[in-house]
Scaffold this active site. Structure first.
Site, PDB file in Angstrom:
ATOM      1  CB  SER A  43      -0.888  -0.060   1.229  1.00 41.81           C
ATOM      2  OG  SER A  43      -1.565   1.280   1.326  1.00 41.81           O
ATOM      3  CG  HIS A  59      -4.048  -1.440  -1.511  1.00 43.75           C
ATOM      4  ND1 HIS A  59      -5.202  -2.043  -1.670  1.00 43.75           N
ATOM      5  CD2 HIS A  59      -4.417  -0.599  -0.599  1.00 43.75           C
ATOM      6  CE1 HIS A  59      -6.128  -1.695  -0.948  1.00 43.75           C
ATOM      7  NE2 HIS A  59      -5.649  -0.804  -0.030  1.00 43.75           N
ATOM      8  CG  ASP A  66      -4.916   2.584   0.980  1.00 47.28           C
ATOM      9  OD1 ASP A  66      -6.142   1.696   0.863  1.00 47.28           O
ATOM     10  OD2 ASP A  66      -4.036   2.191   1.473  1.00 47.28           O
ATOM     11  CG  MET A  77      -7.942   7.592   2.742  1.00 46.39           C
ATOM     12  SD  MET A  77      -7.052   7.685   4.465  1.00 46.39           S
ATOM     13  CE  MET A  77      -6.349   6.066   4.455  1.00 46.39           C
ATOM     14  CG  HIS A  83      -9.303   0.596  -0.143  1.00 46.65           C
ATOM     15  ND1 HIS A  83      -8.538   0.124   0.971  1.00 46.65           N
ATOM     16  CD2 HIS A  83     -10.670   0.383   0.275  1.00 46.65           C
ATOM     17  CE1 HIS A  83      -9.661  -0.018   2.100  1.00 46.65           C
ATOM     18  NE2 HIS A  83     -10.807   0.446   1.435  1.00 46.65           N
ATOM     19  CG  MET A  95     -11.105   3.461   2.567  1.00 48.19           C
ATOM     20  SD  MET A  95      -9.507   3.596   3.511  1.00 48.19           S
ATOM     21  CE  MET A  95      -8.302   3.640   2.132  1.00 48.19           C
ATOM     22  CG  MET A 104     -11.573  -2.318   5.469  1.00 44.83           C
ATOM     23  SD  MET A 104      -9.956  -1.807   4.845  1.00 44.83           S
ATOM     24  CE  MET A 104      -9.165  -1.111   6.207  1.00 44.83           C
ATOM     25  CG  ASP A 136      -6.136  -2.637   3.433  1.00 45.08           C
ATOM     26  OD1 ASP A 136      -5.326  -2.298   3.935  1.00 45.08           O
ATOM     27  OD2 ASP A 136      -7.022  -1.580   2.865  1.00 45.08           O
ATOM     28  N   GLY A 137      -4.978  -4.298   6.492  1.00 46.98           N
ATOM     29  CA  GLY A 137      -4.935  -3.547   7.740  1.00 46.98           C
ATOM     30  C   GLY A 137      -4.069  -4.395   8.885  1.00 46.98           C
TER      31      GLY A 137
HETATM   32  C1  DX5 Z   1      -6.039   1.765   5.997  1.00 46.76           C
HETATM   33  C2  DX5 Z   1      -5.640   1.288   4.323  1.00 46.76           C
HETATM   34  C3  DX5 Z   1      -4.724   0.361   4.242  1.00 46.76           C
HETATM   35  C4  DX5 Z   1      -3.372   0.686   4.964  1.00 46.76           C
HETATM   36  C5  DX5 Z   1      -2.916  -0.505   5.436  1.00 46.76           C
HETATM   37  O1  DX5 Z   1      -7.233   2.421   5.620  1.00 46.76           O
HETATM   38  O2  DX5 Z   1      -6.969   0.923   3.711  1.00 46.76           O
HETATM   39  O3  DX5 Z   1      -4.606  -0.027   3.007  1.00 46.76           O
HETATM   40  O4  DX5 Z   1      -2.362   1.155   3.838  1.00 46.76           O
HETATM   41  O5  DX5 Z   1      -1.778  -0.119   6.374  1.00 46.76           O
HETATM   42  P1  DX5 Z   1      -0.939  -1.237   7.342  1.00 46.76           P
HETATM   43  O6  DX5 Z   1      -0.575  -2.336   6.233  1.00 46.76           O
HETATM   44  O7  DX5 Z   1       0.253  -0.292   7.582  1.00 46.76           O
HETATM   45  O8  DX5 Z   1      -1.810  -1.615   8.416  1.00 46.76           O
HETATM   46 ZN    ZN Z   2      -6.443  -0.010   1.756  1.00 47.13          ZN
END
Ligand code: DX5
Ligand code: ZN
Length: 220
Positions: free
Chosen positions: A9, A34, A36, A38, A67, A69, A138, A176-177
Site C-alpha cells: 500500500s 494498492h 488508498d 481517502m 481502494h 474510502m 478491513m 487490509d490492515g
Molecule cells: C487503511 C488502508 C490500508 C493501509 C494499511 O485504511 O486501507 O491499505 O495502508 O496499512 P498497514 O498495512 O500499515 O496496516
Molecule cells: Zn486499503
C-alpha cells in the site's frame, strides 16, 4: 495452499517520493500496487485523487488496486477508471445502490470490489457476492496505516472462502490492515488471496525479502 498476491500500500510510502515507491514495489517482484483514496469524510484523512493514479500509471506494470474510502463513491468511479485503475473497490457502508455501482465499474471494463469495515458482517454483502470480483475485508478501522490487526475479522475471510466454494463464486478475498510478519500466517491460513501491506512493506529496506516473507515463500 496457494501463494497469495501481495499488494503493497502506497499509503505507507513517502508521498514526496511516490514515483520511487511505485518503482520499489515493482522491483520487489510483487504483482499488485494498492492505492488508498481517502476523502476526509468517510475517513478523517485525505490522500490523493484520480490525477495521482493517472500520473503513476505509466510508471508501473503492476495491477493498480484502488481502494476508495470515500462517501458517494459512485461520483468517482469513472475518474478512477479513466486514470488506469484495474480494480476499483468501494465501501458497502458508503453506498446505497451497491449493485448499480458494481455494474458501472464493470461497464467501464474494470474489476469491481466491495469492502467492509470491521463492524460490518458478511451477511450484509451476501446478496451481491455473485457480482463482485474482489471482497476486501478491513482488519483495522479504515483511515490510517500502522494499526493492529483485529483477529476476529479473519472469521469473515473463512466465511467468504466457504461461500465461494459452496456457491461457485469467483471473487478474490483480500485483507487490509495490520498485515505484518507476526500476523500474516493467520491471515494466510484463513484463506486469503490478496494481502495488502503498508507499513510492514515500506519500513523494510529489503523489499524482495519482506515480500517473500509476507507471501510465505521464505520464513522470517
Ligand atoms: C487503511 C488502508 C490500508 C493501509 C494499511 O485504511 O486501507 O491499505 O495502508 O496499512 P498497514 O498495512 O500499515 O496496516
Ligand atoms: Zn486499503
Amino acid at each position: 495452499m496457494k501463494v497469495p498476491i501481495l499488494a503493497p500500500s502506497l499509503l505507507a510510502a513517502n508521498f514526496a517520493h511516490l514515483a520511487e515507491a511505485v518503482a520499489q514495489i515493482e522491483a520487489s517482484g510483487v504483482e499488485w500496487t494498492h492505492l488508498d483514496v481517502m476523502d476526509g469524510v468517510f475517513v478523517p484523512e485525505l490522500t490523493f485523487g484520480a490525477k495521482m493514479v493517472a500520473d503513476l500509471r505509466p510508471l508501473s506494470r503492476t495491477i493498480f488496486d484502488v481502494h476508495l474510502m470515500v462517501s458517494s463513491p459512485e461520483k468517482l468511479i469513472e475518474r478512477f477508471a479513466r486514470a488506469g485503475a484495474d480494480y476499483i473497490t468501494f465501501h458497502h457502508e458508503a453506498a446505497v445502490h451497491v449493485h448499480r455501482i458494481l455494474a458501472s465499474i464493470k461497464d467501464l471494463g474494470k474489476k469491481a470490489g466491495i469492502s467492509i469495515v470491521p463492524s460490518t458482517p458478511v451477511s450484509l454483502i451476501e446478496d451481491i457476492l455473485p457480482f463482485v470480483d474482489l471482497v476486501l475485508i478491513m482488519t483495522v478501522n479504515p483511515g490510517y496505516g500502522g494499526q493492529s490487526l483485529i483477529p476476529q475479522c479473519l472469521e469473515k475471510v473463512k466465511t467468504l472462502y466457504r461461500l465461494r466454494e459452496e456457491k461457485g463464486y469467483s471473487y478474490l478475498i483480500s485483507v487490509d490492515g495490520g498485515v505484518n510478519p507476526d500476523t500474516v500466517s493467520q491471515v494466510r491460513d484463513a484463506g486469503v488471496d490478496v494481502l495488502v501491506a503498508g507499513e510492514a512493506f515500506f519500513k523494510e529496506s529489503d523489499k524482495a525479502s519482506i515480500a517473500a516473507i509476507l507471501k510465505g515463500t521464505i520464513s522470517s
